[in-house]
Enzyme design. Structure first.
Site, mmCIF file in Angstrom:
data_model
loop_
_atom_site.group_PDB
_atom_site.id
_atom_site.type_symbol
_atom_site.label_atom_id
_atom_site.label_comp_id
_atom_site.label_asym_id
_atom_site.label_seq_id
_atom_site.Cartn_x
_atom_site.Cartn_y
_atom_site.Cartn_z
ATOM 1 N N GLN A 1 14.363 -23.390 17.011
ATOM 2 C CA GLN A 1 13.815 -24.698 17.381
ATOM 3 C C GLN A 1 12.987 -25.297 16.239
ATOM 4 O OE1 GLN A 1 11.283 -26.072 21.117
ATOM 5 N NE2 GLN A 1 9.942 -24.990 19.709
ATOM 6 N N SER B 1 0.359 -17.625 16.096
ATOM 7 C CA SER B 1 0.600 -18.018 17.483
ATOM 8 C C SER B 1 -0.676 -17.965 18.310
ATOM 9 C CB SER B 1 1.628 -17.063 18.098
ATOM 10 O OG SER B 1 1.664 -17.184 19.502
ATOM 11 N N TYR C 1 4.051 -8.676 21.142
ATOM 12 C CA TYR C 1 4.288 -9.870 20.316
ATOM 13 C C TYR C 1 2.967 -10.395 19.751
ATOM 14 C CZ TYR C 1 5.140 -14.798 19.203
ATOM 15 O OH TYR C 1 5.195 -16.017 18.586
ATOM 16 N N SER D 1 10.504 -13.715 18.809
ATOM 17 C CA SER D 1 9.476 -14.640 19.266
ATOM 18 C C SER D 1 9.333 -14.747 20.785
ATOM 19 C CB SER D 1 9.767 -16.041 18.702
ATOM 20 O OG SER D 1 11.016 -16.487 19.178
ATOM 21 N N GLU E 1 -0.769 -16.844 21.113
ATOM 22 C CA GLU E 1 -0.728 -15.571 21.844
ATOM 23 C C GLU E 1 -1.663 -14.541 21.211
ATOM 24 O OE1 GLU E 1 0.810 -14.380 24.628
ATOM 25 O OE2 GLU E 1 1.665 -16.310 25.182
#
Length: 321
Positions: free
Chosen positions: A12, A123, A147, A82, A125
């Site tokens: 993306q 990220s 991750y 990802s 996250e």
């Protein structure tokens, strides 16, 4: 003409970034893995404009060779494993790609092309069980998935190479960013695809996990512009990129069903199988530094983003039927 190397060019973010850089007059080199098949769906319209090279984040030699041969001005590392749920079932592989892969590409830059400017896709996250809300550049990390842990490693090794070797290396701590090109496994796309199927009579229900998780969702096209801006600054610094507004998965679901005139409560089923082993309850960006230093602001609001994605999925599914 400036030259950029994008790892993860078929994803993306890679596809939107390639479009942006081409529009700015860049020569764009896209790196793909040496596998038997490639999904070029997202960049099919760019294949005559982008040079594709084969290399692998698991293979140091291939990365060094690509840097030696292409000698880009800018390197954008967008390749990773990802998807958070997959990191629970493949934690070691996630570490190899998402953590050590960053070291390998930085090492390639250090060895053969130290003048390149490097962007690392960090990220939100990494914040995990958040230590403060909203999250800014100085907020401590507390990752809650393999991750997230791997991304923290990638983030700090980028800082380490910047401080140890003087490489222009930055991390963009990007909060959730979506688009019609988002992978179908991600919750936003799962919702918009599910809504499209229900609207078209192809499905009756949508099964989801935690509806109370809150995320700061923006448009991927806006976020790749922030990546580019980071590499144009006189000094290498890290930035948080987000909208500064959080919505729950329930808000996302309601917006998507409302867009097609359906009542979400008649179609959505909560399924324990989709719950994370360790949940991240809320992620909310404080993007003020990016706004002030980079002059960056998101242009697509949450309702527009959801509508764009639902419409794209309806159009895609209608073409197939």
């Amino acid at each position: 003409m400036p030259k950029a190397l994008i790892t993860g060019v078929t994803g993306q973010d890679g596809s939107y970034l390639a479009e942006l850089l081409l529009s700015k007059g860049y020569e764009v080199v896209g790196m793909v893995r040496r596998t038997s098949h490639h999904s070029y769906e997202r960049i099919e319209h760019l294949l005559d404009k982008v040079e594709i090279v084969a290399a692998d984040l698991l293979d140091q030699h291939s990365l060094t060779q690509v840097l030696q041969e292409t000698r880009p001005d800018e390197v954008y590392n967008l390749a990773a494993q990802s998807y958070v749920p997959t990191s629970w079932t493949q934690p070691v592989l996630t570490g190899e790609f998402t953590a050590l892969g960053v070291t390998r590409i930085l090492e390639a830059i250090r060895l053969v092309h130290p003048g390149a400017r490097f962007y690392q896709a960090s990220s939100s996250e990494m914040f995990g069980r958040v230590q403060e809300t909203p999250q800014r550049e100085g907020t401590p990390f507390y990752p809650r998935s393999p991750y997230g842990v791997a991304k923290v490693y990638g983030h700090w090794i980028t800082v380490n190479y910047r401080e140890s070797y003087g490489i222009y290396a930055v991390s963009g701590i990007l909060f959730n960013h979506e688009s019609p090109r988002r992978g179908i496994e991600f919750v936003t796309r799962k919702v918009t695809d599910g809504v499209a199927r229900i609207k078209l009579g192809l499905a009756k229900e949508l099964r989801l996990g935690n509806l109370d998780a809150r995320r700061d969702w923006g448009f991927a096209g806006d976020y790749v512009d922030a990546m580019w801006r980071m590499l144009q600054q006189p000094d290498a610094e890290d930035y948080v990129i987000g909208t500064g507004t959080a919505h729950s998965v329930r808000d996302l679901v309601q917006a998507a069903f409302d867009h097609v005139g359906l009542d979400w409560e008649k179609h959505v089923v909560q399924d324990p199988r989709y719950m994370r082993p360790a949940e991240v309850d809320v992620l909310l960006a404080d993007p003020r530094k990016a706004e002030q230093r980079l002059g960056w602001k998101p242009t697509v609001a949450f309702p527009e983003l959801v509508a764009m994605m639902v419409d794209a999925d309806i159009a895609r599914l209608s073409r197939r039927s």
